[in-house]
Motif scaffolding. Structure first.
Motif, short mmCIF file in Angstrom:
data_model
loop_
_atom_site.label_atom_id
_atom_site.label_comp_id
_atom_site.label_asym_id
_atom_site.label_seq_id
_atom_site.Cartn_x
_atom_site.Cartn_y
_atom_site.Cartn_z
N SER A 231 -80.34 -38.32 18.77
CA SER A 231 -79.46 -38.69 19.89
C SER A 231 -78.87 -37.40 20.42
O SER A 231 -77.87 -36.91 19.94
N VAL A 232 -79.55 -36.87 21.41
CA VAL A 232 -79.19 -35.53 21.89
C VAL A 232 -77.94 -35.60 22.77
O VAL A 232 -77.76 -36.55 23.52
N ALA A 233 -77.05 -34.63 22.58
CA ALA A 233 -75.80 -34.61 23.35
C ALA A 233 -75.52 -33.21 23.86
O ALA A 233 -75.92 -32.22 23.24
N PHE A 234 -74.87 -33.15 24.99
CA PHE A 234 -74.51 -31.86 25.59
C PHE A 234 -73.07 -31.91 26.06
O PHE A 234 -72.45 -32.96 26.09
N HIS A 235 -72.57 -30.72 26.46
CA HIS A 235 -71.23 -30.69 27.04
C HIS A 235 -71.25 -31.40 28.38
O HIS A 235 -71.96 -30.97 29.30
N ILE B 50 -66.41 -23.76 30.17
CA ILE B 50 -65.93 -25.10 29.80
C ILE B 50 -64.41 -25.17 29.93
O ILE B 50 -63.87 -26.15 30.44
N LEU C 286 -77.28 -29.25 17.39
CA LEU C 286 -78.21 -28.51 18.26
C LEU C 286 -77.83 -27.04 18.36
O LEU C 286 -78.68 -26.15 18.30
N ARG D 290 -69.13 -35.17 18.95
CA ARG D 290 -69.96 -35.47 20.12
C ARG D 290 -71.44 -35.23 19.84
O ARG D 290 -72.29 -35.58 20.65
N GLY D 291 -71.74 -34.59 18.72
CA GLY D 291 -73.15 -34.38 18.36
C GLY D 291 -73.77 -33.15 18.98
O GLY D 291 -74.98 -32.98 18.95
N THR D 292 -72.95 -32.25 19.53
CA THR D 292 -73.52 -31.03 20.10
C THR D 292 -73.64 -29.93 19.05
O THR D 292 -74.36 -28.96 19.26
#
Ligand SMILES: Nc1ncnc2c1ncn2[C@@H]1O[C@H](COP(=O)(O)OP(=O)(O)O)[C@@H](O)[C@H]1O
Ligand SMILES: [Mg+2]
Lengths: 299, 272
Positions: A82-86, B13, B88, B83-85
């Motif tokens: 479940s890919v997420a970004f800002h 940001i 990555l 948030r799951g960032t």
């Protein structure tokens, strides 16, 4: 050339053993699909390859490097489940940032946005993106810098059929460029023509690892042949071939791979009575169920 | 350089999320109000008007800078994990230390910018009000540098909390408590102990070190003339003088290093 080598790898969380004794290797240019139910351990295996979670047993090497080392991280492209970004960034800003981290020219990020069909939305905030668009950004970042190994965790979930097709085009291109691709999936049918090898995981174990036709052979799953006749002849054909009538004009027969040609010969013998023949090999779903079930019986 | 790549993104940001605007407006607003208010009663006493202004701005900064530092940092790790960032980001060839340092540089820049705007306004207003031109800018520079150090300490504390809490909701609650303890309750506790001790051994030996051990108090001691401290900080000041300037400066410079180191160690243990 072996890019990814997984050797007798296991993972335990406390007393819960989620991955057990997995052996798998992926070569350059090879596309390997990792299949398994929810909770089979696919994501855990990928996270171990990435060094995001420690390995409990065994060994993993990416081009000879330990998981999580800078050397291995710089050759891996990863698309999380479940890919997420800002949300406050635009797609282009996010992708250029990742390009810089990978020491790739920002220009390459722009090209990739084109490649995944996002150039129109590239300057919009990611918070306005649909799930499919986020997935495309995720794919684009995984392609940055032409990785030697691409780990794609359920990459096509949330994509519509056309996007899936385009996605596999990108994967094919990647593999042709020499990247080793390991992808996990739930949507089994789409994998048939699009992967070189299929590895099936069940309850943390690898229960099969082979190409599709070998898997079919080994499982000795029956092929079904769907014969369409003129309606008045259906009963006759069904009786003579020993098949089953399914509706007014169709007869379904099953046979093993080895008998297929002989069976088709007999059907052809009916000549004009037959309007059409469809040969349906065992689908991946059936195959998958077979291997998962075999594993469970063995316990 | 991955550190600057991270810092650059964090700055972007921070701008998008209006953190820069919020920090600047907060600092500017309070500085202007305090400069104007502080000048009124003391204007006739013949004290250097800039000293008066820095003193009143210091009393404010003791509260405001730790707060801004904590608000900028509490989300840094917990938010990304939630948030799951984070997963990555950690897959890219960049170390956790570099990620932390990059975020720190960006947040420190935001804080520094806000403080610079505030102090700039303070100096400008003071000159405009008093008409004086031969004031020494040294106290202002000292206030700026120590404000950065104080902010850095609380940024580090915020990252530490963020890494340990792993959930933004929890982290935001903890930073508010930490802020209250450091800038309000700590001094009250010391004051209580001081009163109970009645000028005994505690007051002479332990107290000065306890006082200076809190970076907010060290900051206050450095930036306020002793008489002003006794006036404004309820008598906590003079006894603090025992630890000396060296102790104060050590405290305020050591805190950012310790806090960032602990935050880094906690971050290393976070599994995304
Ligand atoms: N951090 C964790 N702590 C405990 N158990 C976990 C953790 N992560 C995954 N698991 C367990 O490991 C098993 C495999 O999960 P996962 O690898 O996500 O499966 P899949 O990706 O094949 O759906 C599941 O039973 C899951 O509950
Ligand atoms: Mg999964």
């Amino acid at each position: 050339m072996t890019v990814l080598k997984i050797n007798a790898v296991g993972k335990t969380y406390g007393t819960l053993e989620t991955v057990r004794d997995v052996n798998l290797s992926v070569n350059a240019g090879e596309r390997v699909a990792l299949l398994g139910h929810n909770g089979a351990g696919k994501t855990t295996l990928m996270r171990m390859i990435l060094g995001l979670t420690p390995i409990s047993a065994g060994m993993i090497r990416v081009l000879g490097n330990a998981p999580g080392s800078k050397a291995s991280r710089s050759v891996i492209g990863y698309l999380p489940e479940s890919v997420a970004f800002h949300a406050a960034l635009t797609g282009r800003e996010q992708l250029r940032h990742f390009a810089r981290l990978k020491s790739v020219k920002p220009r390459a990020a722009d090209d990739l946005l084109d490649r995944v069909g996002l150039s129109d939305a590239a300057d919009r905030k990611i918070r306005t993106y649909s799930k499919g668009m986020r997935q495309r950004i995720g794919l684009a970042q995984a392609l940055l810098g032409r990785p030697k190994l691409a780990l794609l965790d359920e990459p096509t979930s949330g994509l519509d059929p056309i996007s899936r097709h385009q996605f596999y085009d990108v994967v094919d291109e990647l593999a042709q460029g020499g990247t080793a691709v390991l992808l996990s999936s739930h949507a089994l049918t789409e994998l048939e023509a699009r992967t070189d090898r299929i590895a099936i995981m069940s309850k943390g174990r690898l229960v099969a690892d082979s190409n599709l036709s070998d898997l079919r052979h080994a499982a000795r799953l029956p092929i079904s042949v769907n014969v369409t006749t003129h309606s008045k002849d259906a009963d006759l054909v069904a009786a003579k071939l020993g098949g089953q009538r399914v509706n007014g004009r169709s007869v379904v027969l099953t046979c093993q791979q080895d008998d297929k040609v002989a069976m088709l010969g007999r059907i052809a013998g009916f000549g004009d009575l037959i309007k059409d023949i469809d040969v349906i090999p065992a689908s991946l779903e059936v195959l998958y169920r077979h291997y998962s079930a075999a594993e469970q019986e063995g316990e | 350089m991955p550190v600057f790549t991270i810092a650059r993104l964090e700055l972007l940001i921070a701008r998008r999320n209006m953190w820069v605007a919020t920090a600047v407006i907060m600092m500017a607003l309070f500085t202007v109000v305090l400069t104007l208010a502080g000048a009124a009663p003391t204007g006739t006493l013949g004290v250097d008007p800039l000293i008066v202004a820095t003193t009143s701005v210091t009393t404010l900064s003791v509260y405001l800078i730790p707060l801004i530092g904590l608000l900028l940092s509490f989300d840094a790790i917990a938010g990304e994990a939630e948030r799951g960032t984070l997963a990555l980001n950690l897959v890219y060839p960049v170390s956790r230390g570099e990620i932390l340092l990059g975020k720190f540089l960006a947040h420190l820049a935001v804080l520094g910018f806000a403080v610079a705007v505030g102090l700039g306004l303070m100096v400008g207003l003071t000159i405009w009000q008093s008409g004086a031109t031969d004031m020494s800018l040294a106290p202002v520079l000292k206030l700026f540098v120590t404000s950065l150090a104080l902010g850095a300490a609380f940024l580090g504390v915020g990252y530490l909390i963020s890494a340990l809490a792993r959930q933004t909701g929890v982290a935001s609650g903890i930073v508010i408590i930490v802020w209250l303890v450091c800038v309000v309750l700590y001094d009250l506790g010391l004051l209580g102990a001081l009163v109970a001790d009645g000028g005994g051994d505690f007051t002479k030996t332990v107290f000065p070190w306890l006082l200076v051990a809190n970076p907010a108090d060290a900051f206050r001691l450095i930036n306020m003339p002793t008489e002003a401290v006794s006036l404004l900080a309820s008598g906590v000041g003079p006894a603090g003088g025992v630890s000396g300037f060296a102790g104060q400066i050590t405290s305020i410079l050591l805190w950012p290093v310790i806090a960032l180191f602990l935050a880094w160690q906690a971050f290393l243990r976070v599994e995304p």
